[in-house]
Write an enzyme that holds these catalytic residues in place. Structure first.
Site, PDB file in Angstrom:
ATOM      1  N   HIS A  56      42.661 -35.538  44.083  1.00 26.30           N
ATOM      2  CA  HIS A  56      42.761 -36.918  43.933  1.00 26.30           C
ATOM      3  C   HIS A  56      41.187 -37.541  44.181  1.00 26.30           C
ATOM      4  CE1 HIS A  56      44.769 -41.043  45.157  1.00 26.30           C
ATOM      5  NE2 HIS A  56      43.778 -41.334  44.551  1.00 26.30           N
ATOM      6  N   ARG A  60      34.177 -42.117  38.121  1.00 26.11           N
ATOM      7  CA  ARG A  60      33.635 -43.078  37.369  1.00 26.11           C
ATOM      8  C   ARG A  60      33.157 -42.689  36.167  1.00 26.11           C
ATOM      9  NH1 ARG A  60      37.053 -45.646  40.570  1.00 26.11           N
ATOM     10  NH2 ARG A  60      36.202 -45.957  42.723  1.00 26.11           N
ATOM     11  N   ASN A  90      41.700 -43.303  35.866  1.00 26.45           N
ATOM     12  CA  ASN A  90      41.065 -44.676  35.999  1.00 26.45           C
ATOM     13  C   ASN A  90      39.850 -44.829  35.403  1.00 26.45           C
ATOM     14  OD1 ASN A  90      40.252 -43.934  38.401  1.00 26.45           O
ATOM     15  ND2 ASN A  90      40.327 -45.900  39.364  1.00 26.45           N
ATOM     16  N   ASP A 186      47.322 -43.994  38.757  1.00 25.13           N
ATOM     17  CA  ASP A 186      46.794 -44.214  40.140  1.00 25.13           C
ATOM     18  C   ASP A 186      45.913 -45.481  40.232  1.00 25.13           C
ATOM     19  OD1 ASP A 186      46.078 -43.499  42.860  1.00 25.13           O
ATOM     20  OD2 ASP A 186      44.035 -43.390  42.042  1.00 25.13           O
ATOM     21  N   HIS A 262      48.203 -40.604  49.236  1.00 25.08           N
ATOM     22  CA  HIS A 262      47.946 -41.271  50.268  1.00 25.08           C
ATOM     23  C   HIS A 262      48.826 -42.117  50.829  1.00 25.08           C
ATOM     24  CE1 HIS A 262      47.642 -43.967  46.916  1.00 25.08           C
ATOM     25  NE2 HIS A 262      46.448 -43.712  46.562  1.00 25.08           N
ATOM     26  N   ASP A 335      40.875 -39.024  48.066  1.00 26.50           N
ATOM     27  CA  ASP A 335      40.830 -40.279  47.257  1.00 26.50           C
ATOM     28  C   ASP A 335      39.410 -40.764  47.353  1.00 26.50           C
ATOM     29  OD1 ASP A 335      41.532 -42.684  45.803  1.00 26.50           O
ATOM     30  OD2 ASP A 335      42.684 -43.481  47.376  1.00 26.50           O
ATOM     31  N   HIS A 339      31.980 -46.709  45.210  1.00 25.27           N
ATOM     32  CA  HIS A 339      31.524 -48.275  44.892  1.00 25.27           C
ATOM     33  C   HIS A 339      30.155 -48.263  45.548  1.00 25.27           C
ATOM     34  CE1 HIS A 339      35.505 -49.227  43.659  1.00 25.27           C
ATOM     35  NE2 HIS A 339      35.868 -48.636  44.730  1.00 25.27           N
TER      36      HIS A 339
END
Length: 498
Positions: A56, A60, A90, A186, A262, A335, A339
């Site tokens: 997981h 990016r 994603n 996800d 999670h 996870d 950012h």
């Protein structure tokens, strides 16, 4: 040349051995000065174990490489002791197998400029297209829905050829090296309108569904006293249970393996516990932040502790630890969600969810779980290595099985005991001398992945020293114990802080 680690302990047998790692100093990156070829290191107190695996992570790439890239994400993985990770879908464009739209779409130009027309090919062939060596193995998780929008199930025809066991005679080496091994949307749960079709796709591809077990349209943090003190809309804990209960029923109805990501609440763990007792094909994971932090951390760390699912109550945190201790939790996953700090400073309503975790996961988990007396060192390794490997269909390295009854390579000519070189690969074990694991002599050496750990090392988490591009973690400044010191992939040293 090679590096020898003397007196290192095998993680699950306790045997003290000598470990020889072939290769040259130029083959890896390091936090400290590079270890010289031929170095003989006293590894007393260190442990060798199968490499950590994380099912997981978010790298990016493509689309948001200002947050993280394949290069920085893979380096962060190796720094944290990980030898294999599963990349979530994603990306931008989404990892759904569709031909990317025009270059004006976010991330599409990166894919097209690299010479590919879909994100799967882009990621599978990233190293050759960008002329880089990525220091970790990785698998891919395909989107459950097209564009990960939740409106229409992704088309099996767009990605089935990338799945192991399908059209293997036509697969390229990249397809085999970085295969699709799971399905997920996800970030949000599979929507009700496409759930049945997604489950059919899972069955048709012989994969498993990784479910983000929560869906909510409002709220930013856990509903409770902390959300009210902050004046921030809350997310009730039963938002998680609703998806868990729905998908347990789906597993009962279809026989599809559902893996819950999670998990964060006591009520969800209890539902999963009952489903497992029933024999349903259910597995689950939790993450270091759910066992180490409660929603009270929001008062101290602000949006650095904002994530989805949100940090829950202290009672839920304790229930998470209990679920790990009693075996309800099958594995731990980070996870890892990079950012920028500018994005995280936007406030609770606008800041993105998630924290990074690859480079401090072992230390945080060891501090809370092992030092706290809830599980053993061996069990923590199982949760971070063996459990994730089995979920992803990998075979974790059996360290003990590779140890041999010789103290050094067989000499040339006759040996003192009358064994002729060439007649035997091993010498009788000499009294007082460790048995040996020489990775240059191992069969199938390309599949030997290991991590070297110092379970007793006390260290301070410093995000500024991370190999990730991101710094968004509430664990900065934490005093933790247990640290990965070396990561070995394919019998070659990839990372070292020895």
């Amino acid at each position: 040349m090679s590096i020898t680690l003397r007196n290192i302990k095998v993680w699950n047998t306790g045997e003290v051995i000598d470990l020889v790692v072939p290769g040259t100093a130029a083959a890896y990156f390091a936090d400290t000065s590079v270890v010289a070829d031929g170095a003989d290191i006293d590894a007393t107190g260190l442990t060798v174990a199968p490499g950590f695996e994380d099912p997981h992570v978010h790298f990016r790439d493509p689309g948001q490489t200002y947050k993280e890239s394949m290069v920085s994400g893979c380096r962060a993985s190796a720094s944290g002791g990980y030898t294999n990770v599963l990349i979530m879908p994603n990306t931008l464009p989404a990892l759904d197998g569709q031909t990317v739209s025009g270059p004006e779409a976010t991330g599409a130009k990166e894919v097209l400029d690299a010479g590919f027309d879909n994100v799967i090919d882009f990621l599978q062939q990233y190293d050759t297209a960008h002329d880089v060596q990525l220091p970790v193995r990785y698998d891919l998780c395909v989107c459950a829905s097209k564009d990960r929008a939740g409106h229409e199930a992704s088309d099996v025809a767009d990605w089935l050829k990338y799945v192991p066991g399908f059209e293997d005679d036509a697969k390229t080496p990249a397809m085999l090296t970085h295969p699709i091994t799971a399905i997920s949307d996800d970030g949000s749960a599979v929507t009700p309108e496409i759930l049945d079709q997604v489950l059919e796709n899972v069955k048709a591809s012989d994969l498993y569904l990784i479910e983000h077990c929560e869906h909510h349209d409002t709220g930013a943090v856990n509903e409770g006293p902390v959300s009210r003190e902050l004046g921030v809309p809350g997310i009730p804990e039963d938002t998680e249970l609703k998806i868990v209960a729905r998908d347990i029923e789906a597993a009962r109805r279809t026989g599809v393996h559902v893996h819950f990501q999670h998990v964060s609440t006591a009520i969800s763990f209890e539902a999963i516990r009952r489903a497992k007792a029933e024999g349903l094909p259910i597995t689950c994971e939790t993450a270091p932040h759910y066992l180490a932090l409660s929603d009270e951390a929001l008062l101290k760390y602000g949006t650095l502790a904002k994530m989805n699912p949100p940090l829950r109550s202290e009672a839920d945190r304790k229930a998470t630890i209990a679920a790990i201790a009693d075996g309800t939790v099958d594995l731990l996953a980070t996870d890892h969600a990079p950012h920028t700090l500018a994005e995280k400073e936007l406030g609770f309503l606008e800041a993105p969810n998630g924290i990074i975790g690859l480079e401090c996961a072992y230390g945080v988990c060891h501090k809370v779980l092992v030092d706290g007396g809830f599980i053993s060192d061996e069990r923590l390794i199982e949760l971070m290595s063996v459990g994730p490997a089995e979920l992803m269909g990998h075979v974790p390295t059996d360290v003990a099985a590779l140890v041999e009854d010789y103290a050094e390579p067989a000499p040339t000519g006759d040996d003192p005991d009358g064994v002729i070189a060439g007649e035997s690969d091993a010498q009788p074990q000499r009294e007082g001398v460790n048995r040996l694991l020489d990775l240059s002599r191992v069969d199938d050496a390309d599949n030997v992945d290991l991590v070297v750990l110092n379970a007793a090392e006390e260290w301070t988490v410093d995000p500024e020293q991370f190999h990730s591009k991101a710094r968004n973690t509430p664990f900065g400044g934490w005093q933790v114990t247990g640290r990965p010191l070396a990561t070995i992939i394919g019998s070659q040293l990839m990372f070292s802080r020895l």
